[in-house]
Design a protein around this motif. Sequence first.
Motif, PDB file in Angstrom:
ATOM      1  N   UNK A 125       0.778  -1.352  -0.140  1.00 34.42           N
ATOM      2  CA  UNK A 125      -0.058  -0.138  -0.188  1.00 34.42           C
ATOM      3  C   UNK A 125       1.092   1.255   0.036  1.00 34.42           C
ATOM      4  N   UNK A 126       0.597   2.134  -0.929  1.00 37.38           N
ATOM      5  CA  UNK A 126       1.442   3.270  -1.077  1.00 37.38           C
ATOM      6  C   UNK A 126       0.584   4.595  -1.008  1.00 37.38           C
ATOM      7  N   UNK A 127       0.722   5.660  -0.090  1.00 39.10           N
ATOM      8  CA  UNK A 127       0.202   6.818  -0.228  1.00 39.10           C
ATOM      9  C   UNK A 127       1.071   7.703  -1.225  1.00 39.10           C
ATOM     10  N   UNK A 128       0.279   8.457  -2.138  1.00 37.09           N
ATOM     11  CA  UNK A 128       0.924   9.202  -3.235  1.00 37.09           C
ATOM     12  C   UNK A 128       0.831  10.592  -2.837  1.00 37.09           C
ATOM     13  N   UNK A 129       2.007  10.937  -2.704  1.00 34.73           N
ATOM     14  CA  UNK A 129       2.257  12.557  -2.369  1.00 34.73           C
ATOM     15  C   UNK A 129       1.532  13.649  -3.512  1.00 34.73           C
ATOM     16  N   UNK A 130       1.035  14.379  -3.182  1.00 35.09           N
ATOM     17  CA  UNK A 130       0.383  15.259  -3.961  1.00 35.09           C
ATOM     18  C   UNK A 130      -1.072  14.885  -4.672  1.00 35.09           C
ATOM     19  N   UNK A 131      -1.345  13.688  -4.276  1.00 36.86           N
ATOM     20  CA  UNK A 131      -2.802  13.242  -4.841  1.00 36.86           C
ATOM     21  C   UNK A 131      -3.420  12.594  -3.700  1.00 36.86           C
ATOM     22  N   UNK A 132      -4.847  12.855  -3.458  1.00 32.71           N
ATOM     23  CA  UNK A 132      -5.617  12.063  -2.572  1.00 32.71           C
ATOM     24  C   UNK A 132      -5.900  10.607  -2.564  1.00 32.71           C
ATOM     25  N   UNK A 133      -4.817   9.784  -2.955  1.00 32.85           N
ATOM     26  CA  UNK A 133      -4.898   8.403  -3.380  1.00 32.85           C
ATOM     27  C   UNK A 133      -4.146   7.648  -2.713  1.00 32.85           C
TER      28      UNK A 133
END
Length: 221
Positions: free
Chosen positions: A176-184
């Motif tokens: 699981x990866x939180x993507x910086x700059x995106x609410x994803x």
Amino acid sequence: MSVLEGDLGPVDPPSDCPACPRLVALREELKAAYPDWHNAPVPSFTSETPRLLIVGLAPGMKGANCTGRPFTGDYAGDLLYETMLDFGFAEGTYLARPDDGLTLKDAMITNAVRCLPPQNKPTGPEIKTCRPYLLSTLAANPSIRAVLALGRIAHETFLSALELRRAEFPFAHCAEHDLPGYDLALFDSYHCSRYNTNTGRLTENMFRSVFEKIRKHIPQE
């Protein structure tokens, strides 16, 4: 400006898309041999306001290329839709054909490459050519909060589309990866292909474990 802003164009390629000569040649060959098949770029399959976007690699020859609906008609769809039904991301009965009445709930399914590639192996330029449609699809559905990449290529092309460095988000099953700059959040799974399941690389329980994590991120409404 974010890559998801501005005029990003259509979400699906035209049915006679001429962009990739190798894929066009295969499409025309199959049209002659199997005129009743879809044999065209496969559009996304979606609910009205999806929060989960599932990204596969490309249509299968006797699957989506035949039926015109992603992951419909081959083994990968059997496992994918069964799991989506169990976790509340689909409703109805999956019968491996586009008129089976199955609907998605809170979800959308698309492919990194919209046309069937020879030997199920798109080239780098073909993958890059289709990236604008992936971006347009994402931008047109701002309700999306999670993305499931089925396989390394889908994972990497999604990151490249968002102009994120692949090395910072390594592919691994159930990652699981939180993507910086995106609410994803980006979730990874080995592709649900027959080859992966037959060899034991992916088991049903392993696949379900990914959806368990996604459901924690997107609680069922």
